[in-house]
Design a protein around this motif. Structure first.
Motif, PDB file in Angstrom:
ATOM      1  N   PHE A  51      44.763  69.058  55.955  1.00  2.00           N
ATOM      2  CA  PHE A  51      44.848  67.830  56.738  1.00  2.00           C
ATOM      3  C   PHE A  51      43.518  67.084  56.751  1.00  2.00           C
ATOM      4  O   PHE A  51      43.483  65.850  56.694  1.00  2.00           O
ATOM      5  N   PHE A  52      42.411  67.816  56.807  1.00  2.00           N
ATOM      6  CA  PHE A  52      41.099  67.181  56.898  1.00  2.00           C
ATOM      7  C   PHE A  52      40.416  67.025  55.535  1.00  2.00           C
ATOM      8  O   PHE A  52      39.222  66.721  55.484  1.00  2.00           O
ATOM      9  N   ARG A  53      41.156  67.210  54.463  1.00  2.00           N
ATOM     10  CA  ARG A  53      40.551  67.051  53.148  1.00  2.00           C
ATOM     11  C   ARG A  53      40.127  65.601  52.946  1.00  2.00           C
ATOM     12  O   ARG A  53      40.776  64.676  53.459  1.00  2.00           O
ATOM     13  N   ASN A  54      39.060  65.431  52.220  1.00  2.00           N
ATOM     14  CA  ASN A  54      38.517  64.096  51.969  1.00  2.00           C
ATOM     15  C   ASN A  54      38.131  63.999  50.494  1.00  2.00           C
ATOM     16  O   ASN A  54      36.968  64.167  50.133  1.00  2.00           O
ATOM     17  N   PRO A  55      39.116  63.763  49.625  1.00  2.00           N
ATOM     18  CA  PRO A  55      38.821  63.724  48.185  1.00  2.00           C
ATOM     19  C   PRO A  55      37.810  62.636  47.852  1.00  2.00           C
ATOM     20  O   PRO A  55      37.874  61.522  48.379  1.00  2.00           O
ATOM     21  N   LYS A  56      36.872  62.961  46.994  1.00  2.00           N
ATOM     22  CA  LYS A  56      35.851  62.001  46.593  1.00  2.00           C
ATOM     23  C   LYS A  56      36.481  60.944  45.694  1.00  2.00           C
ATOM     24  O   LYS A  56      37.050  61.258  44.655  1.00  2.00           O
ATOM     25  N   ARG A  57      36.393  59.700  46.112  1.00  2.00           N
ATOM     26  CA  ARG A  57      36.957  58.599  45.337  1.00  2.00           C
ATOM     27  C   ARG A  57      35.922  57.490  45.216  1.00  2.00           C
ATOM     28  O   ARG A  57      35.339  57.063  46.218  1.00  2.00           O
ATOM     29  N   ILE A  58      35.703  57.046  44.009  1.00  2.00           N
ATOM     30  CA  ILE A  58      34.794  55.933  43.769  1.00  2.00           C
ATOM     31  C   ILE A  58      35.645  54.701  43.490  1.00  2.00           C
ATOM     32  O   ILE A  58      36.296  54.597  42.451  1.00  2.00           O
ATOM     33  N   ALA A  59      35.684  53.805  44.440  1.00  2.00           N
ATOM     34  CA  ALA A  59      36.509  52.606  44.298  1.00  2.00           C
ATOM     35  C   ALA A  59      35.913  51.667  43.260  1.00  2.00           C
ATOM     36  O   ALA A  59      34.693  51.525  43.154  1.00  2.00           O
ATOM     37  N   VAL A  60      36.788  51.042  42.493  1.00  2.00           N
ATOM     38  CA  VAL A  60      36.357  49.997  41.558  1.00  2.00           C
ATOM     39  C   VAL A  60      36.307  48.693  42.350  1.00  2.00           C
ATOM     40  O   VAL A  60      37.327  48.060  42.614  1.00  2.00           O
ATOM     41  N   ARG A  61      35.118  48.323  42.776  1.00  2.00           N
ATOM     42  CA  ARG A  61      34.971  47.158  43.645  1.00  2.00           C
ATOM     43  C   ARG A  61      35.289  45.871  42.889  1.00  2.00           C
ATOM     44  O   ARG A  61      34.838  45.664  41.767  1.00  2.00           O
ATOM     45  N   ASN A  62      36.098  45.044  43.529  1.00  2.00           N
ATOM     46  CA  ASN A  62      36.488  43.776  42.920  1.00  2.00           C
ATOM     47  C   ASN A  62      36.756  42.791  44.054  1.00  2.00           C
ATOM     48  O   ASN A  62      37.628  43.030  44.902  1.00  2.00           O
ATOM     49  N   SER A  63      36.025  41.700  44.084  1.00  2.00           N
ATOM     50  CA  SER A  63      36.157  40.738  45.186  1.00  2.00           C
ATOM     51  C   SER A  63      37.518  40.051  45.210  1.00  2.00           C
ATOM     52  O   SER A  63      37.904  39.462  46.223  1.00  2.00           O
ATOM     53  N   ASP A  64      38.272  40.124  44.111  1.00  2.00           N
ATOM     54  CA  ASP A  64      39.598  39.508  44.058  1.00  2.00           C
ATOM     55  C   ASP A  64      40.712  40.474  44.454  1.00  2.00           C
ATOM     56  O   ASP A  64      41.888  40.108  44.393  1.00  2.00           O
ATOM     57  N   HIS A  65      40.362  41.703  44.811  1.00  2.00           N
ATOM     58  CA  HIS A  65      41.363  42.716  45.145  1.00  2.00           C
ATOM     59  C   HIS A  65      41.270  43.155  46.605  1.00  2.00           C
ATOM     60  O   HIS A  65      40.180  43.285  47.151  1.00  2.00           O
ATOM     61  N   ILE A  66      42.430  43.396  47.195  1.00  2.00           N
ATOM     62  CA  ILE A  66      42.529  44.111  48.472  1.00  2.00           C
ATOM     63  C   ILE A  66      43.028  45.511  48.131  1.00  2.00           C
ATOM     64  O   ILE A  66      44.128  45.666  47.577  1.00  2.00           O
ATOM     65  N   LEU A  67      42.242  46.528  48.422  1.00  2.00           N
ATOM     66  CA  LEU A  67      42.631  47.904  48.119  1.00  2.00           C
ATOM     67  C   LEU A  67      43.341  48.542  49.306  1.00  2.00           C
ATOM     68  O   LEU A  67      43.135  48.155  50.466  1.00  2.00           O
ATOM     69  N   ALA A  68      44.177  49.532  49.018  1.00  2.00           N
ATOM     70  CA  ALA A  68      44.862  50.267  50.082  1.00  2.00           C
ATOM     71  C   ALA A  68      43.829  50.928  50.989  1.00  2.00           C
ATOM     72  O   ALA A  68      42.923  51.610  50.501  1.00  2.00           O
ATOM     73  N   PRO A  69      43.947  50.750  52.308  1.00  2.00           N
ATOM     74  CA  PRO A  69      42.992  51.379  53.220  1.00  2.00           C
ATOM     75  C   PRO A  69      43.268  52.862  53.448  1.00  2.00           C
ATOM     76  O   PRO A  69      42.377  53.593  53.895  1.00  2.00           O
ATOM     77  N   VAL A  70      44.497  53.304  53.153  1.00  2.00           N
ATOM     78  CA  VAL A  70      44.881  54.695  53.395  1.00  2.00           C
ATOM     79  C   VAL A  70      45.877  55.165  52.343  1.00  2.00           C
ATOM     80  O   VAL A  70      46.461  54.360  51.617  1.00  2.00           O
ATOM     81  N   ASP A  71      46.086  56.483  52.297  1.00  2.00           N
ATOM     82  CA  ASP A  71      47.158  57.065  51.491  1.00  2.00           C
ATOM     83  C   ASP A  71      48.465  56.983  52.283  1.00  2.00           C
ATOM     84  O   ASP A  71      48.460  57.131  53.511  1.00  2.00           O
TER      85      ASP A  71
END
Length: 217
Positions: A51-71
């Protein structure tokens, strides 16, 4: 890798599992029953850890994108009236998290925090139509030059009893980085400007910091 918010729970779960193993070994003479109790103790610890796992994710930052805030699963895509901050119509995209999802909240875009507020409230099931307005929740608004202002709302569910929100007004935040944590089943609502191009469908699985929810039209 585990989220820092899980520290006390992981410590308690580990202590509990070790105690169960030792007590069962010492006081239960029936082999199959001793093994069953010990397995149960280990399973409880595994549930807490996942439940408390926090997988390391490097987001591909893009000012034209809204990324999912959660799984989680996309459960709402509709035009609604947002009455707390904008007081006008917005596109709402809601993501429901089950207890087995990663519960880290991530910033959906780069920008400056313009508004951050905690609301005490009820604990209706997260998919209830009134959960967004009546449940315990936090409301956060991020602003940047591409999208203007977007709002996201962390919403407690029937099981969730603690929402952690790191956003503070005036902060400069980075897309895909840690914005908080919600314990147990819950939901996050995004409120986007009308005309934003939605890139997901109902019942689609979203991955926090990875899935592109929307783009600039």
């Amino acid at each position: 890798m585990f989220h820092k918010e899980g520290g006390p729970s992981i410590l308690l779960g580990t202590s509990f599992a070790v105690a169960v193993l030792l007590i069962a070994d010492r006081f239960i003479d029936i082999a199959w029953l001793r093994m069953l109790v010990q397995i149960a103790g280990v399973v409880i610890l595994i549930i807490i850890l996942q439940f408390f796992r926090n997988p390391k994710r490097i987001a591909v930052r893009n000012s034209d994108h809204i990324l999912a805030p959660v799984d989680g699963k996309v459960v709402v895509i509709e035009e609604v009236y947002e009455g707390e901050f904008f007081k006008d119509k917005r596109l709402q995209v809601s993501i429901f998290m089950s207890p087995i999802n990663v519960h880290v909240t991530r910033y959906a875009m780069d920008g400056i925090i313009k508004f951050s507020k905690y609301h005490p409230g009820k604990f209706l099931v997260a998919w209830h139509p009134k959960a967004s307005e009546e449940n315990e929740r936090t409301t956060v608004v991020i602003e940047n030059e591409t999208f203007g202002q977007i709002l996201y709302r962390q919403i407690a569910g029937a099981l969730a009893r603690r929402i952690v929100n790191y956003a503070q007004e005036g902060m400069q935040v980075v897309q895909g980085t840690d914005a908080g944590f919600i314990k147990f089943g819950s939901r996050v609502d995004l409120f986007l400007p009308l005309g934003t191009q939605i890139n997901v469908e109902l019942n689609q699985k979203a991955i926090g910091g990875k899935t592109i929810i929307a783009t600039k039209a």
